[in-house]
Design an enzyme around this catalytic site. Structure first.
Site, short mmCIF file in Angstrom:
data_model
loop_
_atom_site.label_atom_id
_atom_site.label_comp_id
_atom_site.label_asym_id
_atom_site.label_seq_id
_atom_site.Cartn_x
_atom_site.Cartn_y
_atom_site.Cartn_z
N TYR A 148 0.84 -1.21 0.00
CA TYR A 148 0.00 0.00 0.00
C TYR A 148 0.88 1.26 0.00
CZ TYR A 148 -3.03 3.63 2.05
OH TYR A 148 -3.68 4.82 2.32
N VAL A 185 -9.43 2.61 13.32
CA VAL A 185 -9.54 2.06 14.66
C VAL A 185 -10.56 2.85 15.50
CG1 VAL A 185 -7.61 3.34 15.71
CG2 VAL A 185 -8.04 1.02 16.42
N ILE A 186 -10.64 4.16 15.27
CA ILE A 186 -11.57 4.97 16.07
C ILE A 186 -13.02 4.63 15.75
CG2 ILE A 186 -12.43 7.35 16.38
CD1 ILE A 186 -9.50 8.24 16.54
P1 NAD Z 1 -12.76 4.94 1.70
O1 NAD Z 1 -12.64 3.47 1.45
O2 NAD Z 1 -13.91 5.42 2.50
O3 NAD Z 1 -12.71 5.74 0.33
C1 NAD Z 1 -12.21 5.21 -0.87
C2 NAD Z 1 -13.29 5.38 -1.92
O4 NAD Z 1 -12.77 4.94 -3.18
C3 NAD Z 1 -14.54 4.52 -1.65
O5 NAD Z 1 -15.69 5.34 -1.81
C4 NAD Z 1 -14.49 3.42 -2.69
O6 NAD Z 1 -15.78 2.98 -3.06
C5 NAD Z 1 -13.74 4.11 -3.82
N1 NAD Z 1 -12.98 3.18 -4.67
C6 NAD Z 1 -12.16 2.17 -4.29
N2 NAD Z 1 -11.64 1.56 -5.37
C7 NAD Z 1 -12.13 2.21 -6.46
C8 NAD Z 1 -11.98 2.05 -7.86
N3 NAD Z 1 -11.18 1.09 -8.37
N4 NAD Z 1 -12.65 2.88 -8.69
C9 NAD Z 1 -13.46 3.86 -8.19
N5 NAD Z 1 -13.65 4.05 -6.87
C10 NAD Z 1 -12.99 3.25 -6.02
O7 NAD Z 1 -11.37 5.38 2.37
P2 NAD Z 1 -10.87 6.78 2.92
O8 NAD Z 1 -10.36 6.53 4.28
O9 NAD Z 1 -11.89 7.84 2.71
O10 NAD Z 1 -9.60 7.05 1.98
C11 NAD Z 1 -9.60 8.04 0.97
C12 NAD Z 1 -8.17 8.24 0.47
O11 NAD Z 1 -7.34 8.72 1.53
C13 NAD Z 1 -7.51 6.96 -0.03
O12 NAD Z 1 -6.72 7.28 -1.15
C14 NAD Z 1 -6.63 6.54 1.11
O13 NAD Z 1 -5.52 5.77 0.69
C15 NAD Z 1 -6.20 7.90 1.64
N6 NAD Z 1 -5.77 7.86 3.04
C16 NAD Z 1 -6.66 7.57 4.04
C17 NAD Z 1 -6.23 7.56 5.37
C18 NAD Z 1 -7.18 7.29 6.50
O14 NAD Z 1 -6.74 7.32 7.65
N7 NAD Z 1 -8.45 7.02 6.27
C19 NAD Z 1 -4.89 7.81 5.66
C20 NAD Z 1 -4.00 8.07 4.61
C21 NAD Z 1 -4.46 8.13 3.31
#
Ligand code: NAD
Length: 304
Positions: free
Chosen positions: A143, A186-187
């Site tokens: 990742y 986790v939260i």
């Molecule tokens: P999330 O899973 O809620 O959001 C990801 C979204 O992308 C979902 O709505 C999913 O349906 C969509 N998706 C996944 N694969 C897809 C594809 N192939 N085509 C189209 N849509 C697709 O997760 P999130 O926590 O909101 O993460 C959003 C972004 O932030 C991501 O890029 C993640 O890597 C990054 N990020 C999140 C965190 C965190 O703590 N949540 C930390 C660092 C980075």
């Protein structure tokens, strides 16, 4: 009216970015395959929603129709453990999918490409905490490797195709609408368990630390990024252990529940905390400390 295309806009962070963009007066188009996101997250918002995979070549047609000024790229496979189990599937969405979005953005003259990267997984076990952007990226999971690879492609697209971009390296984002199933956040998992009177499992001894940043502060960072270029950490600079988060949610929710410990997960770092002074220097200010953010998150899960 300026237009923004948000990939992953029906997801947790993406839907808050959509809210903030609409508040700012932009027209918003969302591309999301709804694999982990939900229409409920963007219900009531005036947007065009395409249920589409970002790896699909049809993405080009959406760009041609809407010609966005800004692209916020959040769609991703977000599960570190899944990426360890299946690096190819992770790379399919997180590298090839990102390249497809980048290619369309360059072709249709997008003014700014804002990429959701990771501060938690890109530095590996950092030698210096809080970790600044100057620290070398050294990811330990597929990742993290995918996110680093896409950051390198941002640089390639800027240099060779003139596409201006920003990579935002988030800490552990939490808040309303985060999925409380699986290993997500986790939260949200603890809040949901504690409110339902269910016990929680903690990986390892629970003394591993993370930098917890509230989702509305992250959405603000995305809006600010429309004026920036380069790489920025998005965190609070405060380390909190998983055990401490668990105790805080118990206290703030005034519920009681127990936790048990499971073996630690390979590929997950022991400590993580981000130095975000570069972004603060550009005007970003967190509005939420952990207690305030946790209260809003608990209220959300209670109302759910
Ligand atoms: P999330 O899973 O809620 O959001 C990801 C979204 O992308 C979902 O709505 C999913 O349906 C969509 N998706 C996944 N694969 C897809 C594809 N192939 N085509 C189209 N849509 C697709 O997760 P999130 O926590 O909101 O993460 C959003 C972004 O932030 C991501 O890029 C993640 O890597 C990054 N990020 C999140 C965190 C965190 O703590 N949540 C930390 C660092 C980075």
């Amino acid at each position: 009216m300026e237009k923004a295309l948000v990939t992953g806009g029906a997801g947790f962070i993406g839907s808050h970015v959509v809210d903030a963009l609409i508040d700012k007066g932009l027209e918003v188009v969302v591309v999301d395959d709804l694999s982990s996101g939900s229409i409920n997250n963007v219900n009531g918002q005036e947007i065009d929603l395409y249920n589409e995979d970002i790896t699909n070549s049809d993405l080009w047609r959406i760009f041609r129709k809407h010609k966005p000024d800004y692209v916020f790229h959040l769609a991703a496979q977000i599960n570190v453990r899944e990426s360890i189990k299946d690096p190819i599937e992770d790379a399919r969405t997180n590298i090839l999918g990102s390249l497809n979005v980048l290619k369309c953005s360059a072709e249709f003259g997008v003014k700014k490409f804002v990429f959701s990267s990771t501060g938690g997984a890109i530095y590996g076990e950092a030698s210096k905490l809080p970790t600044s952007e100057r620290q070398k990226a050294d990811p330990e999971s597929p990742y993290g490797i995918s996110k680093q690879t896409t950051e390198k492609h941002l640089w390639f697209y800027k240099k060779n195709k003139g596409l201006d971009s920003v990579a935002l390296r988030y800490g552990n984002v939490y808040g309303p609408r985060q999925n409380s199933k699986g290993e997500a956040g986790v939260i949200s998992i603890f809040a949901n368990n504690i409110l339902c009177g269910k016990d929680s499992r903690i990986n390892g001894d629970g003394e591993q630390t993370r930098d917890y940043v509230y989702v509305k502060d992250v959405a603000d960072a995305n809006l600010l990024a429309m004026e920036l270029s380069g790489v920025y950490n998005v965190g609070t600079g405060i380390e909190t252990s998983v055990n401490e988060v668990f105790r805080k949610i118990i206290d703030l929710s005034e519920n009681n529940a127990f936790s048990s410990h499971e073996p630690a997960i390979k590929g997950e770092v022991k400590r993580s905390c981000l130095d975000s002074r570069k972004l603060v220097g550009k005007g970003w200010k967190t509005q939420y400390n952990l207690d305030r953010g946790l209260k809003e998150t608990i209220d959300y899960f209670r109302s759910e």
